[in-house]
Scaffold this motif. Structure first.
Motif, PDB file in Angstrom:
ATOM      1  N   THR A 261       8.874  11.027   1.068  1.00 40.66           N
ATOM      2  CA  THR A 261      10.085  10.628   1.794  1.00 40.66           C
ATOM      3  C   THR A 261      10.197   9.122   2.005  1.00 40.66           C
ATOM      4  O   THR A 261      11.293   8.608   2.265  1.00 40.66           O
ATOM      5  CB  THR A 261      10.116  11.297   3.185  1.00 40.66           C
ATOM      6  N   GLY A 262       9.054   8.430   1.941  1.00 41.90           N
ATOM      7  CA  GLY A 262       9.048   7.010   2.250  1.00 41.90           C
ATOM      8  C   GLY A 262       9.090   6.727   3.740  1.00 41.90           C
ATOM      9  O   GLY A 262       9.212   5.566   4.160  1.00 41.90           O
ATOM     10  N   ILE A 263       8.960   7.759   4.558  1.00 44.16           N
ATOM     11  CA  ILE A 263       8.995   7.598   6.012  1.00 44.16           C
ATOM     12  C   ILE A 263       7.621   7.151   6.515  1.00 44.16           C
ATOM     13  O   ILE A 263       6.606   7.782   6.213  1.00 44.16           O
ATOM     14  CB  ILE A 263       9.420   8.912   6.704  1.00 44.16           C
ATOM     15  N   GLN A 264       7.590   6.086   7.277  1.00 46.40           N
ATOM     16  CA  GLN A 264       6.344   5.505   7.758  1.00 46.40           C
ATOM     17  C   GLN A 264       6.106   5.749   9.250  1.00 46.40           C
ATOM     18  O   GLN A 264       5.114   5.286   9.795  1.00 46.40           O
ATOM     19  CB  GLN A 264       6.337   3.999   7.501  1.00 46.40           C
ATOM     20  N   SER A 280      -8.072  10.993  16.265  1.00 43.51           N
ATOM     21  CA  SER A 280      -8.865   9.867  15.758  1.00 43.51           C
ATOM     22  C   SER A 280      -8.608   9.634  14.272  1.00 43.51           C
ATOM     23  O   SER A 280      -8.393   8.502  13.829  1.00 43.51           O
ATOM     24  CB  SER A 280     -10.349  10.126  16.008  1.00 43.51           C
ATOM     25  N   GLU A 281      -8.607  10.708  13.500  1.00 44.57           N
ATOM     26  CA  GLU A 281      -8.409  10.575  12.057  1.00 44.57           C
ATOM     27  C   GLU A 281      -6.982  10.138  11.739  1.00 44.57           C
ATOM     28  O   GLU A 281      -6.755   9.373  10.797  1.00 44.57           O
ATOM     29  CB  GLU A 281      -8.720  11.902  11.360  1.00 44.57           C
ATOM     30  N   LEU A 282      -6.015  10.584  12.538  1.00 45.41           N
ATOM     31  CA  LEU A 282      -4.629  10.154  12.330  1.00 45.41           C
ATOM     32  C   LEU A 282      -4.507   8.644  12.518  1.00 45.41           C
ATOM     33  O   LEU A 282      -3.818   7.965  11.744  1.00 45.41           O
ATOM     34  CB  LEU A 282      -3.699  10.887  13.306  1.00 45.41           C
ATOM     35  N   SER A 286      -3.411   5.901   9.796  1.00 46.36           N
ATOM     36  CA  SER A 286      -2.244   5.069  10.073  1.00 46.36           C
ATOM     37  C   SER A 286      -2.513   3.622   9.665  1.00 46.36           C
ATOM     38  O   SER A 286      -1.624   2.927   9.180  1.00 46.36           O
ATOM     39  CB  SER A 286      -1.883   5.137  11.559  1.00 46.36           C
ATOM     40  N   GLU A 287      -3.751   3.179   9.861  1.00 45.86           N
ATOM     41  CA  GLU A 287      -4.122   1.822   9.457  1.00 45.86           C
ATOM     42  C   GLU A 287      -4.084   1.689   7.936  1.00 45.86           C
ATOM     43  O   GLU A 287      -3.624   0.682   7.399  1.00 45.86           O
ATOM     44  CB  GLU A 287      -5.511   1.488   9.995  1.00 45.86           C
ATOM     45  N   LYS A 288      -4.549   2.724   7.247  1.00 46.08           N
ATOM     46  CA  LYS A 288      -4.566   2.699   5.782  1.00 46.08           C
ATOM     47  C   LYS A 288      -3.158   2.748   5.205  1.00 46.08           C
ATOM     48  O   LYS A 288      -2.851   2.066   4.219  1.00 46.08           O
ATOM     49  CB  LYS A 288      -5.387   3.894   5.257  1.00 46.08           C
ATOM     50  N   ASN A 289      -2.280   3.558   5.819  1.00 46.93           N
ATOM     51  CA  ASN A 289      -0.947   3.796   5.266  1.00 46.93           C
ATOM     52  C   ASN A 289       0.150   2.941   5.882  1.00 46.93           C
ATOM     53  O   ASN A 289       1.301   2.990   5.431  1.00 46.93           O
ATOM     54  CB  ASN A 289      -0.576   5.274   5.436  1.00 46.93           C
TER      55      ASN A 289
END
Length: 334
Positions: A261-264, A280-282, A286-289
């Protein structure tokens, strides 16, 4: 301008919940948790509906006193119409309709899973449209594309067990009390993900947890044959490993949905969103993506009436009221 007060009732499963919203602010939020189901390793529908009948009047009286208002101050009554356990839903729907009739005010029906998504609008910071919401609970696992308060599209859903069921069934195999999710989470914080389990090969954005459950069962069976005390001696690592696998399945699909979707801007909702490992994993992903992440407060993750109230607020301002012919729907369509 005169304020609007809405009483919200949630009774879809085993928790009786009630809340008062003043305009778009929650001013009272209460829940009565049914402990009796712990004795049976799962929710007993008949007990659930009986306990709702016992709890609903004292609970509503409590939130009215907490908010400092009277019944005559209410402008509408909202309720969970479904999905959920039919007997439990009947109690909430019937009470809401009868009280609204006595007060001559409108009623507002709410879809339980949509309310989980809209719980993100209770407090600041609120998500911006559009955003993706990973909704994970005992009975549902969904990826939702949210374009507006009333425009929510399911992009992916579970084909069998939900993530919450996977936690509970894994916990039962480990001999943990029901509900097992919080127990696995606590044990996992002291362990390492030393054991790996296969991720289901499901095309698209749908989920499946039945294969993971089966693989976990056979893993425990085979290990115990060789080492009878295997579960006891490795409990923390086993819990960490199965939690890690479930979280990977969830977030891998969420990453795929974001790429498509390209939604960030992403959010999580539902009872399993209280899991510390998932949160925690989310944040790591989030930092990676480059995601902007929204995580609700713990009290708005599990079944609660505040989420019903905020969903009702947006329906109220658009004049979306229900007929008294409406009834509970255990399999209410999206």
């Amino acid at each position: 301008m005169k304020s609007t007060y809405i009483l919200a009732i949630e009774s879809s499963c085993d928790d009786t919940a009630a809340a008062i919203i003043k305009d778009d602010k929650i001013v009272a939020n209460g829940v009565s948790t049914q402990k009796i189901h712990e004795n049976y390793g799962g929710v007993v529908p008949e007990w659930a509906s009986r306990k709702h009948q016992e709890n609903i009047i004292p609970l509503i009286d409590h939130v009215l006193k907490e908010s400092g208002i009277h019944l005559r101050d209410l402008n509408a009554i909202a309720f969970t119409r479904g999905p959920g356990l039919l007997g439990s839903l009947i109690v909430g729907v019937s009470f809401a309709k009868s009280l609204a009739l006595s007060l001559n005010i409108p009623i507002i029906e709410i879809h339980h899973m949509k309310a989980h998504v809209l719980a993100h609008f209770i407090d600041d910071p609120k998500p911006n449209f559009p955003f993706l919401c990973l909704t994970v609970s005992g009975g549902h696992t969904q990826i939702i594309k949210v374009e507006d308060f009333n425009k929510l599209e399911i992009m992916g859903k579970t084909l069998d067990d939900a993530a919450g069921e996977a936690f509970d069934k894994a916990g039962k195999m480990l001999g943990l009390p029901y509900p097992a999710g919080p127990h696995i989470d606590r044990l996992a914080q002291k362990g390492e993900p030393r054991f790996s389990f296969p991720e289901p090969s499901i095309d698209g954005l749908d989920f499946s947890f039945s294969g993971l459950k089966t693989a976990f069962r056979y893993f425990l069976r085979d290990q115990v044959k060789v080492e009878p005390d295997f579960i006891y001696e490795n409990m923390n690592d086993i819990a960490c490993s199965i939690q890690h696998s479930i979280i990977d399945i969830l977030l891998n699909k969420l990453e795929r949905a974001s790429a498509i979707t390209g939604i960030q801007e992403v959010a999580i909702a539902g009872g399993v969103s209280a899991n510390s490992g998932l949160r925690s994993e989310l944040m790591k992903r989030s930092e990676k993506n480059g995601w902007k992440v929204h995580i609700p407060k713990f009290e708005y993750c599990t079944d609660n009436a505040a989420m019903i109230a905020i969903a009702a607020h947006y329906k109220y301002i658009s004049g979306d009221f229900s007929s008294h012919a409406v009834g509970p729907d255990a399999r209410l369509a999206w």
